[in-house]
Motif scaffolding. Sequence first.
Motif, PDB file in Angstrom:
ATOM      1  N   ILE A   1       6.047  -8.029  -2.337  1.00 48.90           N
ATOM      2  CA  ILE A   1       6.040  -8.054  -3.798  1.00 48.90           C
ATOM      3  C   ILE A   1       7.279  -7.371  -4.377  1.00 48.90           C
ATOM      4  O   ILE A   1       7.985  -6.648  -3.687  1.00 48.90           O
ATOM      5  N   THR A   2       7.492  -7.607  -5.668  1.00 52.76           N
ATOM      6  CA  THR A   2       8.604  -6.959  -6.363  1.00 52.76           C
ATOM      7  C   THR A   2       8.219  -5.527  -6.706  1.00 52.76           C
ATOM      8  O   THR A   2       7.044  -5.155  -6.683  1.00 52.76           O
ATOM      9  N   TYR A   3       9.215  -4.737  -7.052  1.00 52.81           N
ATOM     10  CA  TYR A   3       8.953  -3.342  -7.403  1.00 52.81           C
ATOM     11  C   TYR A   3       8.059  -3.214  -8.643  1.00 52.81           C
ATOM     12  O   TYR A   3       7.110  -2.416  -8.638  1.00 52.81           O
ATOM     13  N   PRO A   4       8.336  -3.959  -9.716  1.00 55.13           N
ATOM     14  CA  PRO A   4       7.432  -3.863 -10.876  1.00 55.13           C
ATOM     15  C   PRO A   4       6.002  -4.282 -10.534  1.00 55.13           C
ATOM     16  O   PRO A   4       5.039  -3.656 -10.988  1.00 55.13           O
ATOM     17  N   ASP A   5       5.851  -5.337  -9.719  1.00 56.60           N
ATOM     18  CA  ASP A   5       4.504  -5.767  -9.328  1.00 56.60           C
ATOM     19  C   ASP A   5       3.825  -4.721  -8.452  1.00 56.60           C
ATOM     20  O   ASP A   5       2.608  -4.521  -8.518  1.00 56.60           O
ATOM     21  N   TYR A   6       4.603  -4.047  -7.655  1.00 54.64           N
ATOM     22  CA  TYR A   6       4.060  -2.979  -6.808  1.00 54.64           C
ATOM     23  C   TYR A   6       3.431  -1.883  -7.657  1.00 54.64           C
ATOM     24  O   TYR A   6       2.313  -1.428  -7.371  1.00 54.64           O
ATOM     25  N   GLN A   7       4.115  -1.463  -8.699  1.00 57.20           N
ATOM     26  CA  GLN A   7       3.590  -0.416  -9.572  1.00 57.20           C
ATOM     27  C   GLN A   7       2.300  -0.866 -10.245  1.00 57.20           C
ATOM     28  O   GLN A   7       1.345  -0.088 -10.375  1.00 57.20           O
ATOM     29  N   ARG A   8       2.253  -2.127 -10.682  1.00 57.89           N
ATOM     30  CA  ARG A   8       1.037  -2.633 -11.324  1.00 57.89           C
ATOM     31  C   ARG A   8      -0.104  -2.754 -10.315  1.00 57.89           C
ATOM     32  O   ARG A   8      -1.259  -2.445 -10.622  1.00 57.89           O
ATOM     33  N   LEU A   9       0.232  -3.174  -9.121  1.00 59.55           N
ATOM     34  CA  LEU A   9      -0.794  -3.405  -8.114  1.00 59.55           C
ATOM     35  C   LEU A   9      -1.452  -2.108  -7.651  1.00 59.55           C
ATOM     36  O   LEU A   9      -2.655  -2.079  -7.358  1.00 59.55           O
ATOM     37  N   LEU A  10      -0.677  -1.022  -7.597  1.00 59.14           N
ATOM     38  CA  LEU A  10      -1.244   0.257  -7.178  1.00 59.14           C
ATOM     39  C   LEU A  10      -2.444   0.651  -8.036  1.00 59.14           C
ATOM     40  O   LEU A  10      -3.401   1.250  -7.545  1.00 59.14           O
ATOM     41  N   GLN A  11      -2.400   0.322  -9.300  1.00 60.82           N
ATOM     42  CA  GLN A  11      -3.492   0.676 -10.210  1.00 60.82           C
ATOM     43  C   GLN A  11      -4.742  -0.174  -9.960  1.00 60.82           C
ATOM     44  O   GLN A  11      -5.838   0.195 -10.394  1.00 60.82           O
ATOM     45  N   GLU A  12      -4.563  -1.304  -9.269  1.00 56.91           N
ATOM     46  CA  GLU A  12      -5.690  -2.198  -9.002  1.00 56.91           C
ATOM     47  C   GLU A  12      -6.441  -1.842  -7.719  1.00 56.91           C
ATOM     48  O   GLU A  12      -7.592  -2.233  -7.539  1.00 56.91           O
ATOM     49  N   LEU A  13      -5.779  -1.123  -6.814  1.00 60.17           N
ATOM     50  CA  LEU A  13      -6.375  -0.870  -5.502  1.00 60.17           C
ATOM     51  C   LEU A  13      -7.755  -0.215  -5.565  1.00 60.17           C
ATOM     52  O   LEU A  13      -8.667  -0.630  -4.829  1.00 60.17           O
ATOM     53  N   PRO A  14      -7.965   0.823  -6.402  1.00 59.97           N
ATOM     54  CA  PRO A  14      -9.288   1.452  -6.428  1.00 59.97           C
ATOM     55  C   PRO A  14     -10.409   0.484  -6.816  1.00 59.97           C
ATOM     56  O   PRO A  14     -11.548   0.645  -6.359  1.00 59.97           O
ATOM     57  N   ARG A  15     -10.109  -0.500  -7.638  1.00 60.26           N
ATOM     58  CA  ARG A  15     -11.138  -1.465  -8.061  1.00 60.26           C
ATOM     59  C   ARG A  15     -11.703  -2.232  -6.879  1.00 60.26           C
ATOM     60  O   ARG A  15     -12.862  -2.659  -6.897  1.00 60.26           O
ATOM     61  N   PHE A  16     -10.883  -2.432  -5.859  1.00 59.27           N
ATOM     62  CA  PHE A  16     -11.298  -3.212  -4.693  1.00 59.27           C
ATOM     63  C   PHE A  16     -11.566  -2.320  -3.474  1.00 59.27           C
ATOM     64  O   PHE A  16     -11.721  -2.824  -2.367  1.00 59.27           O
ATOM     65  N   GLU A  17     -11.607  -1.009  -3.695  1.00 56.98           N
ATOM     66  CA  GLU A  17     -11.823  -0.040  -2.611  1.00 56.98           C
ATOM     67  C   GLU A  17     -10.793  -0.232  -1.498  1.00 56.98           C
ATOM     68  O   GLU A  17     -11.072  -0.059  -0.310  1.00 56.98           O
ATOM     69  N   ALA A  18      -9.573  -0.582  -1.928  1.00 52.34           N
ATOM     70  CA  ALA A  18      -8.487  -0.853  -0.970  1.00 52.34           C
ATOM     71  C   ALA A  18      -7.753   0.430  -0.609  1.00 52.34           C
ATOM     72  O   ALA A  18      -7.620   1.342  -1.433  1.00 52.34           O
ATOM     73  N   ARG A  19      -7.259   0.478   0.618  1.00 55.49           N
ATOM     74  CA  ARG A  19      -6.548   1.651   1.120  1.00 55.49           C
ATOM     75  C   ARG A  19      -5.154   1.242   1.587  1.00 55.49           C
ATOM     76  O   ARG A  19      -5.003   0.232   2.287  1.00 55.49           O
ATOM     77  N   GLU A  20      -4.176   2.013   1.212  1.00 55.10           N
ATOM     78  CA  GLU A  20      -2.817   1.738   1.678  1.00 55.10           C
ATOM     79  C   GLU A  20      -2.721   2.038   3.172  1.00 55.10           C
ATOM     80  O   GLU A  20      -3.066   3.121   3.626  1.00 55.10           O
ATOM     81  N   ARG A  21      -2.230   1.074   3.925  1.00 56.32           N
ATOM     82  CA  ARG A  21      -2.025   1.250   5.365  1.00 56.32           C
ATOM     83  C   ARG A  21      -0.567   1.598   5.664  1.00 56.32           C
ATOM     84  O   ARG A  21      -0.287   2.300   6.629  1.00 56.32           O
ATOM     85  N   GLY A  22       0.331   1.069   4.861  1.00 54.30           N
ATOM     86  CA  GLY A  22       1.744   1.328   5.088  1.00 54.30           C
ATOM     87  C   GLY A  22       2.582   0.622   4.031  1.00 54.30           C
ATOM     88  O   GLY A  22       2.174  -0.405   3.480  1.00 54.30           O
ATOM     89  N   THR A  23       3.744   1.195   3.727  1.00 50.42           N
ATOM     90  CA  THR A  23       4.626   0.636   2.705  1.00 50.42           C
ATOM     91  C   THR A  23       6.069   0.698   3.191  1.00 50.42           C
ATOM     92  O   THR A  23       6.505   1.722   3.735  1.00 50.42           O
ATOM     93  N   ASP A  24       6.788  -0.401   3.000  1.00 49.33           N
ATOM     94  CA  ASP A  24       8.200  -0.464   3.360  1.00 49.33           C
ATOM     95  C   ASP A  24       8.988  -0.886   2.122  1.00 49.33           C
ATOM     96  O   ASP A  24       8.702  -1.925   1.514  1.00 49.33           O
ATOM     97  N   PHE A  25       9.960  -0.052   1.739  1.00 51.97           N
ATOM     98  CA  PHE A  25      10.765  -0.312   0.548  1.00 51.97           C
ATOM     99  C   PHE A  25      12.124  -0.852   0.959  1.00 51.97           C
ATOM    100  O   PHE A  25      12.915  -0.157   1.602  1.00 51.97           O
ATOM    101  N   ALA A  26      12.389  -2.074   0.587  1.00 52.50           N
ATOM    102  CA  ALA A  26      13.683  -2.700   0.850  1.00 52.50           C
ATOM    103  C   ALA A  26      14.085  -3.469  -0.412  1.00 52.50           C
ATOM    104  O   ALA A  26      13.920  -2.962  -1.521  1.00 52.50           O
ATOM    105  N   GLU A  27      14.589  -4.674  -0.239  1.00 49.76           N
ATOM    106  CA  GLU A  27      14.924  -5.474  -1.427  1.00 49.76           C
ATOM    107  C   GLU A  27      13.671  -5.762  -2.243  1.00 49.76           C
ATOM    108  O   GLU A  27      13.701  -5.783  -3.469  1.00 49.76           O
ATOM    109  N   ARG A  28      12.574  -5.975  -1.540  1.00 52.13           N
ATOM    110  CA  ARG A  28      11.243  -6.059  -2.150  1.00 52.13           C
ATOM    111  C   ARG A  28      10.356  -5.040  -1.442  1.00 52.13           C
ATOM    112  O   ARG A  28      10.781  -4.391  -0.489  1.00 52.13           O
TER     113      ARG A  28
END
Length: 210
Positions: free
Chosen positions: A142-169
């Motif tokens: 995903i894009t950086y702006p979408d990443y920021q928006r998506l982080l706020q959605e994770l708790p709604r789905f009881e989702a857990r971050e497993r890992g994140t890689d920051f590059a061009e996207r």
Amino acid sequence: MVNDDVFRTVSADCEAEIEEKRSTFIAAVKRVSSAAEAEAFVKARKKMHPDARHTVFGYLLRDGNKRYGDDSEPQGTAGMPTLKAIEQRGLSDVCVATTRYFGGILLGAGGLTRAYGAAANKALEAAGVAEFIPFTDVLLDITYPDYQRLLQELPRFEARERGTDFAERVTLTVGLPAERTEDFVARVVDLTAGRAITQIGQTQLDAKPQ
């Protein structure tokens, strides 16, 4: 009681103590994944209490393998109530080892059964319960702006971050209850207006959100 999709076990290793007619019963709970691990735990508890008269045990694994030992207590008065305490709570991958320091007063078969059962139950209660359910990993590009928006959605789905890689996207891997995967992917597509690239990964057991 035990199936391949969901299982209940203890949330933490724990120890509890009770006294019955001057005898002290010290019950220790440990999450185990094999018979060898359970038996090693029992040996370690015996080594920890070399002056104790008995260290009995019971364990039950997810594959249905179970065993108990009375360690010279009258048959059926020690290991069996210990194992039953595990079974009655619907738990698996659990071993309980209870050490008894004899206080000089005989308890009789009924008294021993009640005391060992009570000690095991007290320790299991203190250990708490963790329920494991199928979790599915979802890989997101995903894009950086979408990443920021998506982080706020994770708790709604009881989702857990497993890992994140920051590059061009941003490459983000999340794990969430398998039954919510389809709705989560649909939400990602909607939130990012189709900009996100999603890939469904493996499904494995993980602790259910409390």
